[in-house]
Design a protein around this motif. Structure first.
Motif, PDB file in Angstrom:
ATOM      1  N   ALA A  90       0.566  -1.051   0.020  1.00  0.00           N
ATOM      2  CA  ALA A  90      -0.329  -0.127  -0.009  1.00  0.00           C
ATOM      3  C   ALA A  90       1.175   0.734   0.103  1.00  0.00           C
ATOM      4  CB  ALA A  90      -1.094  -0.154   1.383  1.00  0.00           C
ATOM      5  N   VAL A  91       1.768   1.454   0.381  1.00  0.00           N
ATOM      6  CA  VAL A  91       2.912   2.939   0.682  1.00  0.00           C
ATOM      7  C   VAL A  91       3.463   2.431  -0.718  1.00  0.00           C
ATOM      8  CG1 VAL A  91       5.276   2.873   2.280  1.00  0.00           C
ATOM      9  CG2 VAL A  91       3.132   2.763   3.633  1.00  0.00           C
ATOM     10  N   HIS A  92       4.058   1.154  -0.854  1.00  0.00           N
ATOM     11  CA  HIS A  92       5.276   1.245  -2.289  1.00  0.00           C
ATOM     12  C   HIS A  92       4.246   1.721  -3.001  1.00  0.00           C
ATOM     13  CE1 HIS A  92       9.138   0.692  -4.247  1.00  0.00           C
ATOM     14  NE2 HIS A  92       7.919  -0.209  -4.857  1.00  0.00           N
ATOM     15  N   SER A  93       2.625   0.569  -3.531  1.00  0.00           N
ATOM     16  CA  SER A  93       2.108   1.887  -5.021  1.00  0.00           C
ATOM     17  C   SER A  93       2.258   3.512  -5.328  1.00  0.00           C
ATOM     18  CB  SER A  93       0.870   0.804  -4.593  1.00  0.00           C
ATOM     19  OG  SER A  93       0.005   1.094  -6.136  1.00  0.00           O
ATOM     20  N   ARG A  94       2.663   3.811  -6.344  1.00  0.00           N
ATOM     21  CA  ARG A  94       2.011   5.025  -6.677  1.00  0.00           C
ATOM     22  C   ARG A  94       0.854   5.696  -6.306  1.00  0.00           C
ATOM     23  NH1 ARG A  94       5.682   3.342 -10.798  1.00  0.00           N
ATOM     24  NH2 ARG A  94       4.587   4.033 -12.152  1.00  0.00           N
ATOM     25  N   ALA A  95      -0.303   4.291  -7.448  1.00  0.00           N
ATOM     26  CA  ALA A  95      -1.380   4.465  -7.177  1.00  0.00           C
ATOM     27  C   ALA A  95      -2.640   3.893  -6.151  1.00  0.00           C
ATOM     28  CB  ALA A  95      -1.925   3.644  -8.536  1.00  0.00           C
ATOM     29  N   PRO A  96      -3.460   4.136  -6.438  1.00  0.00           N
ATOM     30  CA  PRO A  96      -3.999   3.127  -4.655  1.00  0.00           C
ATOM     31  C   PRO A  96      -4.276   2.154  -5.001  1.00  0.00           C
ATOM     32  CG  PRO A  96      -5.827   5.240  -5.945  1.00  0.00           C
ATOM     33  CD  PRO A  96      -4.267   5.183  -6.943  1.00  0.00           C
ATOM     34  N   VAL A  97      -4.855   1.436  -3.906  1.00  0.00           N
ATOM     35  CA  VAL A  97      -4.065   0.384  -3.622  1.00  0.00           C
ATOM     36  C   VAL A  97      -5.769  -0.817  -4.097  1.00  0.00           C
ATOM     37  CG1 VAL A  97      -2.157  -0.341  -3.770  1.00  0.00           C
ATOM     38  CG2 VAL A  97      -3.394  -0.557  -1.487  1.00  0.00           C
ATOM     39  N   SER A  98      -6.403  -1.966  -4.039  1.00  0.00           N
ATOM     40  CA  SER A  98      -7.591  -2.328  -2.794  1.00  0.00           C
ATOM     41  C   SER A  98      -7.217  -3.938  -2.240  1.00  0.00           C
ATOM     42  CB  SER A  98      -8.202  -2.441  -4.311  1.00  0.00           C
ATOM     43  OG  SER A  98      -7.569  -3.636  -5.270  1.00  0.00           O
ATOM     44  N   VAL A  99      -8.014  -4.281  -1.313  1.00  0.00           N
ATOM     45  CA  VAL A  99      -8.488  -5.357  -0.906  1.00  0.00           C
ATOM     46  C   VAL A  99     -10.116  -5.860  -1.547  1.00  0.00           C
ATOM     47  CG1 VAL A  99      -8.545  -6.608   0.822  1.00  0.00           C
ATOM     48  CG2 VAL A  99      -7.013  -4.502   1.367  1.00  0.00           C
ATOM     49  N   ASN A 100     -10.406  -6.509  -2.458  1.00  0.00           N
ATOM     50  CA  ASN A 100     -11.242  -6.457  -3.008  1.00  0.00           C
ATOM     51  C   ASN A 100     -12.333  -7.289  -2.467  1.00  0.00           C
ATOM     52  OD1 ASN A 100      -9.812  -4.839  -4.632  1.00  0.00           O
ATOM     53  ND2 ASN A 100     -10.148  -6.329  -6.907  1.00  0.00           N
ATOM     54  N   GLU A 106      -5.702  -1.431  11.341  1.00  0.00           N
ATOM     55  CA  GLU A 106      -4.619  -1.253  10.274  1.00  0.00           C
ATOM     56  C   GLU A 106      -4.161  -0.989   8.753  1.00  0.00           C
ATOM     57  OE1 GLU A 106       0.479  -0.126  10.886  1.00  0.00           O
ATOM     58  OE2 GLU A 106      -0.734  -1.560  11.945  1.00  0.00           O
ATOM     59  N   GLU A 107      -4.619  -1.884   8.394  1.00  0.00           N
ATOM     60  CA  GLU A 107      -4.533  -2.320   6.757  1.00  0.00           C
ATOM     61  C   GLU A 107      -5.387  -1.291   6.292  1.00  0.00           C
ATOM     62  OE1 GLU A 107      -3.563  -6.580   5.955  1.00  0.00           O
ATOM     63  OE2 GLU A 107      -4.313  -6.358   7.959  1.00  0.00           O
ATOM     64  N   LEU A 108      -6.845  -1.414   7.024  1.00  0.00           N
ATOM     65  CA  LEU A 108      -8.145  -0.875   6.283  1.00  0.00           C
ATOM     66  C   LEU A 108      -7.806   0.917   6.016  1.00  0.00           C
ATOM     67  CD1 LEU A 108     -10.560  -2.380   7.948  1.00  0.00           C
ATOM     68  CD2 LEU A 108     -10.278  -3.229   5.804  1.00  0.00           C
ATOM     69  N   ARG A 109      -7.595   1.365   7.038  1.00  0.00           N
ATOM     70  CA  ARG A 109      -7.241   2.607   7.304  1.00  0.00           C
ATOM     71  C   ARG A 109      -6.479   3.364   6.317  1.00  0.00           C
ATOM     72  NH1 ARG A 109      -6.756   2.816  12.286  1.00  0.00           N
ATOM     73  NH2 ARG A 109      -9.214   3.191  12.748  1.00  0.00           N
ATOM     74  N   LEU A 110      -5.192   2.257   5.925  1.00  0.00           N
ATOM     75  CA  LEU A 110      -3.649   3.129   5.120  1.00  0.00           C
ATOM     76  C   LEU A 110      -4.182   3.235   3.336  1.00  0.00           C
ATOM     77  CD1 LEU A 110      -0.573   3.356   4.855  1.00  0.00           C
ATOM     78  CD2 LEU A 110      -0.612   0.929   4.442  1.00  0.00           C
ATOM     79  N   VAL A 111      -4.701   1.711   4.000  1.00  0.00           N
ATOM     80  CA  VAL A 111      -5.499   2.277   2.076  1.00  0.00           C
ATOM     81  C   VAL A 111      -6.472   2.721   1.506  1.00  0.00           C
ATOM     82  CG1 VAL A 111      -6.596   0.519   0.671  1.00  0.00           C
ATOM     83  CG2 VAL A 111      -5.608  -0.522   1.525  1.00  0.00           C
TER      84      VAL A 111
END
Length: 355
Positions: free
Chosen positions: A191-201, A218-223
């Motif tokens: 999530a941090v490394h990606s330049r584009a927004p990521v998803s947890v589908n 923490e994961e949900l909030r960061l995404v």
């Protein structure tokens, strides 16, 4: 609601689970290792449900098949399925295709992976998959691979150096980086490394049910904070007993909205529209199915012979309408419900696919 919203399933199936596997129209394997069947009932019920588009799983997920070759073959298979049903299905390569499917009363089909194993050691394959119409790439399944850790992998494996290269290639090709099934460290790293927004589908909320397939706050909030998308599934992992109900889906959606905000949450059922007709017979086969996944080392904590891999009172043709009714009863506004049922996924796709 006064009008039917866009309904986009961020991870689902086009399948009739009641058909004889020997006559499967698609002729390939789903993540459970079973044949899938795209027949007249599958298509009629998907359309009758109000489904606008669905991200399906194709290509290699697990097993002994050669990942790259099998994945290319399944792309061919699904291209053929869609070509044979132009009045019912539309291949989605951009956001406008979802809108076209809605206008025409067809079901948009998004090609997605649930394991990036098919990339092998050649990051250039990401461009090949993009050219073939793949639009969603999940980095890992439950086990670890050479990109990072899965939710059931021992230790908290980080995103690997090659995993970072693959994320960069996915960004370059404007493909969704899906972190479903990933371990916590890999999810946070990607999530941090990606330049584009990521998803947890397709996931649940670990704050409500403490199982590895669910995501921590923490994961949900960061995404969400980076403009991403979270889809809540209709799976047994939503309840500690393994016997999830529609009310559990609503609770996990409500929690995700509280953590992520209403602009970043949707649905990813992880199941088909067509329901299993004979639940008693299905339960008899379930133990074998679970044992096979355990033997292959791909099962998740919470999978048991007595846990159905779907929500028993939120399935079939009316599943989306029933969920809307329950969200209305919960006090969700029409606008929030429209976002959850499909608009948030479309907005996320617009940010990532850029077309």
């Amino acid at each position: 609601m006064s009008r039917t919203p866009l309904i986009v399933n961020a991870l689902g199936q086009l399948d009739n689970p009641n058909s004889a596997r020997s006559v499967a129209a698609a002729g390939d394997l789903n993540p459970s290792g079973e044949q899938i069947t795209v027949d007249a009932r599958t298509l009629a019920e998907a359309r009758a449900s109000g489904l606008t588009a669905v991200n399906i799983t194709l290509g290699y997920v697990m097993g002994d098949l050669p990942p790259y070759e099998h994945t290319l073959h399944e792309i061919d298979v699904w291209d053929d399925v869609i070509a044979r049903h132009p009045g019912d299905l539309l291949k989605v390569t951009g956001v406008e295709d979802i809108r076209t499917a809605a206008r025409d009363g067809r079901v948009g089909v998004v090609y997605g992976f649930q394991n990036a194993e098919a990339v092998g050691d050649d990051v250039g394959r990401v461009a090949t998959f993009a050219e073939r119409g793949v639009r969603v790439v999940q980095l890992t399944y439950n086990q670890a691979n050479h990109l990072g850790g899965g939710s059931m992998a021992p230790g908290d494996t980080p995103l690997t150096a090659f995993g970072r290269e693959v994320v960069e290639a996915l960004n370059e090709q404007h493909l969704m980086v899906d972190l479903s099934h990933s371990g916590e460290r890999t999810c946070l790293d990607a999530a941090v490394h990606s330049r584009a927004p990521v998803s947890v589908n397709h996931t649940g909320c670990r704050a409500l049910t403490d199982l590895p397939r669910n995501k921590t706050d923490e994961e949900l909030r960061l995404v969400a904070s980076r403009g991403g998308f979270v889809g809540i599934y209709f799976m047994p992992f939503l309840n500690p007993t393994g016997h999830a109900r529609a009310a559990d889906v609503v609770e996990h959606l409500a929690h995700a909205v509280n953590v992520c905000g209403e602009d970043h949450v949707g649905i990813g059922t992880d199941g088909p529209v067509t329901a299993v007709d004979d639940l008693d017979a299905y339960r008899e086969r379930l133990a074998e199915h679970v044992a096979r996944r355990r033997e292959a080392g791909v099962s998740a904590a919470g999978e048991r012979p007595d846990t159905l891999p779907f929500v028993v009172d939120l399935r079939g043709v009316d599943q989306f309408r029933e969920l809307i009714r329950l969200l209305e009863r919960r006090g969700f506004s029409s606008e929030r419900i429209e976002k959850i049922m499909g608009r948030n996924f479309v907005d996320h796709a617009t940010r990532v696919w850029r077309s």
